[in-house]
Write an enzyme that holds these catalytic residues in place. Structure first.
Site, PDB file in Angstrom:
ATOM      1  N   HIS A 147      -9.608   1.677   4.607  1.00  0.00           N
ATOM      2  CA  HIS A 147      -8.418   1.836   5.266  1.00  0.00           C
ATOM      3  C   HIS A 147      -8.493   2.678   6.663  1.00  0.00           C
ATOM      4  CE1 HIS A 147      -4.304   3.010   6.250  1.00  0.00           C
ATOM      5  NE2 HIS A 147      -3.910   1.627   5.719  1.00  0.00           N
TER       6      HIS A 147
ATOM      7  N   GLY B 249       2.925  -0.694   4.378  1.00  0.00           N
ATOM      8  CA  GLY B 249       2.850   0.634   4.002  1.00  0.00           C
ATOM      9  C   GLY B 249       4.371   0.976   3.555  1.00  0.00           C
TER      10      GLY B 249
ATOM     11  N   ASN C  31       0.802  -1.068  -0.150  1.00  0.00           N
ATOM     12  CA  ASN C  31      -0.010   0.074   0.095  1.00  0.00           C
ATOM     13  C   ASN C  31       0.793   1.245   0.044  1.00  0.00           C
ATOM     14  OD1 ASN C  31      -1.903   1.920   0.319  1.00  0.00           O
ATOM     15  ND2 ASN C  31      -2.309   1.588   2.518  1.00  0.00           N
TER      16      ASN C  31
HETATM   17  P1  13P Z   1       2.959   0.847   7.801  1.00  0.00           P
HETATM   18  O1  13P Z   1       3.435  -0.450   7.226  1.00  0.00           O
HETATM   19  O2  13P Z   1       3.748   2.044   7.160  1.00  0.00           O
HETATM   20  O3  13P Z   1       2.791   0.846   9.315  1.00  0.00           O
HETATM   21  O4  13P Z   1       1.496   1.077   7.032  1.00  0.00           O
HETATM   22  C1  13P Z   1       0.859  -0.042   7.230  1.00  0.00           C
HETATM   23  C2  13P Z   1      -0.549   0.115   6.450  1.00  0.00           C
HETATM   24  O5  13P Z   1      -1.372   1.123   6.656  1.00  0.00           O
HETATM   25  C3  13P Z   1      -0.840  -0.734   5.190  1.00  0.00           C
HETATM   26  O6  13P Z   1      -2.091  -0.415   4.679  1.00  0.00           O
END
Ligand code: 13P
Length: 250
Positions: free
Chosen positions: A96, A233, A11
């Site tokens: 999300h 993320g 993502n």
């Molecule tokens: P991070 O991996 O940056 O913590 O984000 C997770 C996320 O929101 C994926 O959708």
């Protein structure tokens, strides 16, 4: 127990230009050529086509990060499921926590978005998760139960295996504070139990963990029996890091 194909999704949130997206895919593909997992890239709308065009002939799928529940209409700034399908996009992230928190995404809208995605032939990746206050107050299960019931209210039990669920505790997103493998396993097993009660073929549903997944913690998380993959993320913005997470899925 049926084998669930691991599912690893990047993502990107509001990151990467068209040029950067192209460079990422060119760097990623040779590194993951041998994977048996489902690998999904979720770019911003503007970079969808750049990723779609580069991944033809590979196993990589492309997902949008949001969509509107109607096919068309006077909804300025929105994009519909058929519009995404026309671009050869195959999946869509829905609900999300950043959309719930910053853009007023509601469970009522999600109750319409999930069936609209399925009807158009898009695979919904439905995100659910609790806040830090809710976890501290031991309300996690109640919150997840309410989100799942509300968001999936109009999806037939039999079609639930086509929905991918991403469990993303809000306190673990972008904080570097990952849920422990035990916490994530326990919560995802609870989600699977709820899907079973709801009449889903729960053993077939892919349930992902998301929240500060990195190359260093991915293998341990995905080794848990109920964790079928990751929604990544920050670490998905670097092709080498994301490739390492894909390889950690086995
Ligand atoms: P991070 O991996 O940056 O913590 O984000 C997770 C996320 O929101 C994926 O959708």
């Amino acid at each position: 127990m049926p084998e669930r194909t691991p599912y690893i999704a990047a993502n990107w949130k509001m990151h990467k230009s068209v040029a950067e997206a192209g460079q990422f895919v060119d760097a990623l593909l040779p590194q993951i050529a041998a994977t048996q997992s489902d690998v999904v890239i979720c770019p911003p709308f503007t970079a969808l086509t750049a990723v779609v065009e580069r991944r033809y002939g590979t196993a990589v799928k492309v997902a949008a990060q949001n969509m509107h529940e109607e096919d068309s209409g006077a909804f300025t700034g929105e994009v519909s499921a058929p519009m995404l399908v026309e671009l050869d996009v195959e999946a869509v992230v829905l609900g999300h926590s950043e959309r719930r928190q910053f853009f007023g995404e509601t469970d009522e809208a999600l109750a319409r978005k999930v069936p609209a995605a399925l009807a158009a032939g898009l695979e919904p990746i439905l995100c659910i998760g609790e806040s830090e206050e809710a976890r501290d107050a031991e309300q996690t299960e109640g919150i997840l139960e309410r989100q799942l019931q509300a968001d999936l209210v109009d999806v037939d039990g039999a079609r639930l295996s086509e929905v991918v669920i991403a469990y993303e505790p809000i306190w673990a997103i972008g904080t570097g504070r990952t849920a422990t493998p035990e916490q994530a396993q326990e919560t995802i097993a609870f989600i699977r139990d709820m899907l079973r009660e709801r009449g889903a073929p729960a053993e077939d549903v892919r349930i992902l963990y998301g929240g500060s997944v990195k190359p260093a913690n991915a293998a341990e998380l995905m080794a848990q029996p109920d964790i079928d993959g990751a929604l990544v993320g920050g670490a998905s913005l670097d092709a080498a890091d994301f490739a390492a997470i894909v390889k950690a899925a086995g």
